[in-house]
Design a protein around this motif. Structure first.
Motif, PDB file in Angstrom:
ATOM      1  N   ALA A  48      35.897  42.678  40.363  1.00 24.99           N
ATOM      2  CA  ALA A  48      35.614  41.942  41.595  1.00 24.99           C
ATOM      3  C   ALA A  48      35.028  42.912  42.613  1.00 24.99           C
ATOM      4  CB  ALA A  48      36.890  41.308  42.133  1.00 24.99           C
ATOM      5  N   GLN A  49      33.939  42.484  43.257  1.00 28.40           N
ATOM      6  CA  GLN A  49      33.244  43.350  44.214  1.00 28.40           C
ATOM      7  C   GLN A  49      32.833  42.532  45.431  1.00 28.40           C
ATOM      8  OE1 GLN A  49      29.892  44.991  41.767  1.00 28.40           O
ATOM      9  NE2 GLN A  49      31.101  44.010  40.150  1.00 28.40           N
ATOM     10  N   THR A  60      30.866  35.088  42.764  1.00 26.34           N
ATOM     11  CA  THR A  60      32.059  34.283  42.504  1.00 26.34           C
ATOM     12  C   THR A  60      32.511  33.517  43.742  1.00 26.34           C
ATOM     13  OG1 THR A  60      33.479  36.196  42.969  1.00 26.34           O
ATOM     14  CG2 THR A  60      32.875  35.801  40.661  1.00 26.34           C
ATOM     15  N   ASP A  63      30.940  39.492  40.478  1.00 25.34           N
ATOM     16  CA  ASP A  63      31.262  40.361  39.348  1.00 25.34           C
ATOM     17  C   ASP A  63      29.939  40.855  38.779  1.00 25.34           C
ATOM     18  OD1 ASP A  63      30.267  38.173  37.956  1.00 25.34           O
ATOM     19  OD2 ASP A  63      32.147  37.703  36.934  1.00 25.34           O
ATOM     20  N   ASP A  64      29.923  41.294  37.528  1.00 23.34           N
ATOM     21  CA  ASP A  64      28.688  41.840  36.962  1.00 23.34           C
ATOM     22  C   ASP A  64      27.690  40.757  36.570  1.00 23.34           C
ATOM     23  OD1 ASP A  64      29.721  44.352  37.302  1.00 23.34           O
ATOM     24  OD2 ASP A  64      30.328  44.620  35.201  1.00 23.34           O
ATOM     25  N   TRP A  82      41.868  46.772  35.554  1.00 24.25           N
ATOM     26  CA  TRP A  82      40.839  45.874  36.069  1.00 24.25           C
ATOM     27  C   TRP A  82      40.997  45.703  37.579  1.00 24.25           C
ATOM     28  CZ3 TRP A  82      40.974  41.069  38.487  1.00 24.25           C
ATOM     29  CH2 TRP A  82      39.739  40.405  38.593  1.00 24.25           C
ATOM     30  N   ALA A 100      38.400  46.970  41.377  1.00 23.63           N
ATOM     31  CA  ALA A 100      37.855  46.120  42.442  1.00 23.63           C
ATOM     32  C   ALA A 100      37.407  46.993  43.608  1.00 23.63           C
ATOM     33  CB  ALA A 100      38.899  45.114  42.904  1.00 23.63           C
ATOM     34  N   THR A 146      34.165  30.534  37.785  1.00 24.05           N
ATOM     35  CA  THR A 146      35.443  31.252  37.763  1.00 24.05           C
ATOM     36  C   THR A 146      36.594  30.463  38.389  1.00 24.05           C
ATOM     37  OG1 THR A 146      34.816  32.344  39.836  1.00 24.05           O
ATOM     38  CG2 THR A 146      34.341  33.525  37.780  1.00 24.05           C
ATOM     39  N   TYR A 175      35.876  36.259  34.452  1.00 26.42           N
ATOM     40  CA  TYR A 175      35.151  37.357  35.075  1.00 26.42           C
ATOM     41  C   TYR A 175      34.467  38.218  34.018  1.00 26.42           C
ATOM     42  CZ  TYR A 175      36.475  37.321  40.034  1.00 26.42           C
ATOM     43  OH  TYR A 175      36.592  37.024  41.363  1.00 26.42           O
TER      44      TYR A 175
END
Length: 239
Positions: free
Chosen positions: A137-138, A175, A170-171, A10, A14, A187, A133
């Motif tokens: 993370a983006q 956040t 996130d998708d 995960w 990112a 979050t 999440y």
């Protein structure tokens, strides 16, 4: 071991959008994934971390205004680059530094710990509950259509970032707005958080990669002080 592998996978998913690096080529993000944390109320140890950070930054300021510190001034410029007004929406670290005279907030020992590291190193540092999440993370430039769950006048509310705003997402939605200004209620770290992502934001004009990583390592050591079984993974995001 399987859960730890999922955590590392995960973390490795990112990303920072190329448009963010175009905005600030000197930007770096150091991510720390902590699993097996033991949440709890603020205690003497987290309180001492905050007190030490308060003293350190007070000495650093030495009568100057917070925005006169090079580290905080650099983030003001980063905010201006995407259209934000730093006098109204300050970076997370500047907001904390401005509270030092009256005492930094005591929230819970996870949050106290990362706030103390943030202030001591004069860099933005946020913590998020990984289990809340959806997807990785983006860090991106917002389209303006993303949803940001927050609170207004004590009630749940949904806002939308401005187009071009730098946001972590996130998708599902945003956040954290304006790079590191305000975190989503969705979050946020709470009293049941056992897996957390910590994002340390750095600008090479004022914070070297080695200093950014050192702050992340200090964070891990402090978290391990009250979570001895915790496992940590980390990753530096760069162009």
């Amino acid at each position: 071991m399987e859960a730890q592998l999922r955590g590392v996978e995960w973390l490795n998913s990112a990303s920072v959008e190329s448009s963010v690096f175009q905005l600030r080529p000197d930007y770096r993000a150091f991510l720390v994934l902590a699993e097996g944390l033991v949440p709890g109320e603020s205690d003497a140890v987290s309180g001492q971390l905050l007190a030490d950070a308060e003293l350190k930054v007070a000495n650093e300021l030495d009568g100057r205004r917070p925005e006169e510190l090079d580290e905080l001034a650099a983030w003001r410029e980063a905010y201006r680059a995407f259209g934000a007004k730093p006098q109204r929406t300050r970076s997370s670290v500047e907001a904390l530094v401005r509270r030092v005279d009256g005492g930094l907030p005591r929230i819970d020992r996870i949050t106290d710990t990362y706030n103390a590291i943030s202030v001591a190193h004069l860099l933005p540092l946020g913590g998020e509950d990984v289990d809340k999440y959806v997807g990785p993370a983006q860090l991106v430039r917002a389209t303006g259509e993303e949803e940001f769950e927050t609170a207004a006048e004590g009630q749940p509310a949904v806002e939308h970032p401005k187009a071009g705003e730098v946001v972590w997402k996130d998708d599902v939605g945003v956040t954290c707005r304006r790079w590191n200004w305000r975190q989503s209620t969705r979050t946020h770290i709470g009293d049941r958080t056992v897996r957390a992502l910590f994002i340390l934001d750095g600008l090479l004009d004022v914070t070297s990669e080695s200093d950014l990583i050192a702050a992340g390592e200090e964070l891990q050591a402090a978290l391990a002080g009250f979570s001895p079984e915790a496992q940590f993974s980390s990753r530096l995001l760069a162009p």
